[in-house]
Design a protein around this motif. Sequence first.
Motif, short mmCIF file in Angstrom:
data_model
loop_
_atom_site.label_atom_id
_atom_site.label_comp_id
_atom_site.label_asym_id
_atom_site.label_seq_id
_atom_site.Cartn_x
_atom_site.Cartn_y
_atom_site.Cartn_z
N LYS A 1 0.78 -1.24 0.00
CA LYS A 1 0.00 0.00 0.00
C LYS A 1 0.82 1.29 0.00
O LYS A 1 0.38 2.28 -0.59
CB LYS A 1 -1.01 -0.02 1.15
N SER B 1 -7.43 1.84 -2.87
CA SER B 1 -7.56 0.79 -3.88
C SER B 1 -8.58 1.24 -4.92
O SER B 1 -8.95 2.43 -4.95
CB SER B 1 -8.00 -0.51 -3.20
N GLY C 1 -9.05 -7.44 -3.15
CA GLY C 1 -10.02 -6.82 -2.25
C GLY C 1 -10.69 -5.72 -3.04
O GLY C 1 -11.85 -5.81 -3.45
N GLY C 2 -9.93 -4.67 -3.31
CA GLY C 2 -10.37 -3.65 -4.27
C GLY C 2 -9.66 -3.85 -5.60
O GLY C 2 -10.02 -3.26 -6.60
N GLY C 3 -8.60 -4.65 -5.59
CA GLY C 3 -7.93 -5.03 -6.83
C GLY C 3 -6.56 -4.41 -7.07
O GLY C 3 -5.93 -4.71 -8.08
N SER C 4 -6.05 -3.59 -6.14
CA SER C 4 -4.86 -2.80 -6.50
C SER C 4 -3.55 -3.59 -6.48
O SER C 4 -2.71 -3.42 -7.36
CB SER C 4 -4.74 -1.57 -5.60
N ASN C 5 -3.34 -4.45 -5.46
CA ASN C 5 -2.03 -5.13 -5.42
C ASN C 5 -1.89 -6.07 -6.61
O ASN C 5 -0.84 -6.15 -7.24
CB ASN C 5 -1.81 -5.85 -4.08
N SER D 1 1.61 -9.87 -1.00
CA SER D 1 1.28 -8.45 -0.82
C SER D 1 1.62 -7.87 0.55
O SER D 1 1.71 -6.65 0.69
CB SER D 1 -0.20 -8.22 -1.13
C1 LIG Z 1 -5.21 -4.11 1.47
C2 LIG Z 1 -4.53 -5.36 1.19
C3 LIG Z 1 -4.99 -6.23 0.19
C4 LIG Z 1 -6.24 -6.00 -0.61
O1 LIG Z 1 -6.33 -4.81 -1.31
P1 LIG Z 1 -6.15 -4.70 -2.88
O2 LIG Z 1 -6.47 -3.30 -3.22
O3 LIG Z 1 -7.06 -5.69 -3.52
O4 LIG Z 1 -4.74 -5.02 -3.14
C5 LIG Z 1 -4.25 -7.38 -0.05
N1 LIG Z 1 -3.16 -7.67 0.66
C6 LIG Z 1 -2.69 -6.87 1.64
C7 LIG Z 1 -1.48 -7.26 2.42
C8 LIG Z 1 -3.37 -5.69 1.93
O5 LIG Z 1 -2.90 -4.88 2.88
#
Ligand SMILES: *Cc1c(COP(=O)(O)O)cnc(C)c1O
Length: 450
Positions: free
Chosen positions: A109, A226, A261-265, A409
């Motif tokens: 993040k 995200s 989750g929201g898709g960003s990683n 992540s």
């Molecule tokens: C917040 C988080 C996610 C999920 O968020 P995305 O936006 O989908 O990446 C996944 N892994 C970790 C470790 C997070 O902190």
Amino acid sequence: MRIELPKDEMPRQWYNIIPDLPSPPAPPIHPGRMEPCTPDDLVDVFPMSLIEQDVSDKPWIDIPEPILDLYAQWRPTPLYRAVRWEQALGTPAKIYYKWEGVSPAGSHKPNTAVAQAYYNKQAGMKRIATETGAGQWGSALSYGCAMFGLGCTVYMVGVSYDQKPYRRLMMETWGATCYRSPNQRTQIGKRLLAERPDHPGSLGIAISEALEDAVPDPECRYSLGSVLNHVLLHQTINGLECKKQLAMVGDEPDVIIGCIGGGSNYAGHCFPFVPDKAAGKDIRFIAVEPQSCPSTTKGPYRYDFGDTAQTTPLLKMHTLGHDFVPPGIHAGGLRYHGMAPLVSQLIKEGIMESVAVPQTKCFESAVGFARAEGWIVAPETAHAVYVTEQEALKAKEEGVERVIMFNNSGHGYFDLAAYEAFLSGKLADYEYPVEEVQRALSVLPEVPEQ
Ligand SMILES: *Cc1c(COP(=O)(O)O)cnc(C)c1O
């Protein structure tokens, strides 16, 4: 086996997938006018530089020098070949993982947190308000704000606030203020607490509260960790580094896996490889979501609000309905009703697959991974670990030497209560809440064809 990218090889541009998509993204819709949003609709919410990044048609965007300096505190991050885990699984597959747990906040993040703090500072802001699920985003943005001397106000989803004090303490150490959401400070919070005093909260509710706090204050903007295009853009430094690292060992991925989750990683990890697939390479992209919050596998692809109070623009995405409250699974970062429009579009167009999995299986795999590789991963990441294991075992059955890569992540050092629940046999799976989803989907806004 650790594959280290030299410091001076760190990418200096982010990759924007928009010009490479087979069709242009569906525009965000203004919920009052029911027409595409203009940049003016969002000026009270985000700095203009980020609004412009959201709709940019340039394939490469320069990373400003102050952001590169901060990235260099922990980037490039290592790519590992999971040799010991491969042996433990007895698979002929080669497994690689990108390790984002080495950042100051312990996840991917900060890649966008420092960028967003920088652009807000440039725009003359004094403070940023935001929401957080498990606390990872709140802690990352608190760190980013500290680096640029900005104030930071965080609304933390109630169930996580109660379960995870350490993330709040990180935020406070970096100088931020963290509130349990829903909270009496906001109108929406007051209303929800009157209905249910022990309300567990949700990301959608916390977003509403942060917006209600930020929009009326001319020196404060809102920030999202995200979902939005500019957030996914900032994360692409991950996949760009992976490309260089894989080239160093002469490998190319056949399967790329990540949790959503929201898709960003996952977007940041895999988007730089999408043009390779378009150019004819056989790559499978597998996005992994929790069975209890299965937005891409059970939710329709249509316009919905990003938040519970119906204040955000309407986004075209896979959604379970903006007032769906997901069960309190340990992977708080995956408890979001919607999905990034760009990730949703790739799934819709068949470029990316997605799968929903139960949390107990994820922890089982995460424990196996920890015993082989050492790293204790976040509950969110455990979803990617489980599906990677499944793919590695499939390669074993088929007897093929496939190259599988996943995005690791973040670390799980503040999520050990979840590991305790698993190790003592108390971790349960939640059924997919069919009726609750049906109810939430029945109140989606009707948007005319664009
Ligand atoms: C917040 C988080 C996610 C999920 O968020 P995305 O936006 O989908 O990446 C996944 N892994 C970790 C470790 C997070 O902190």
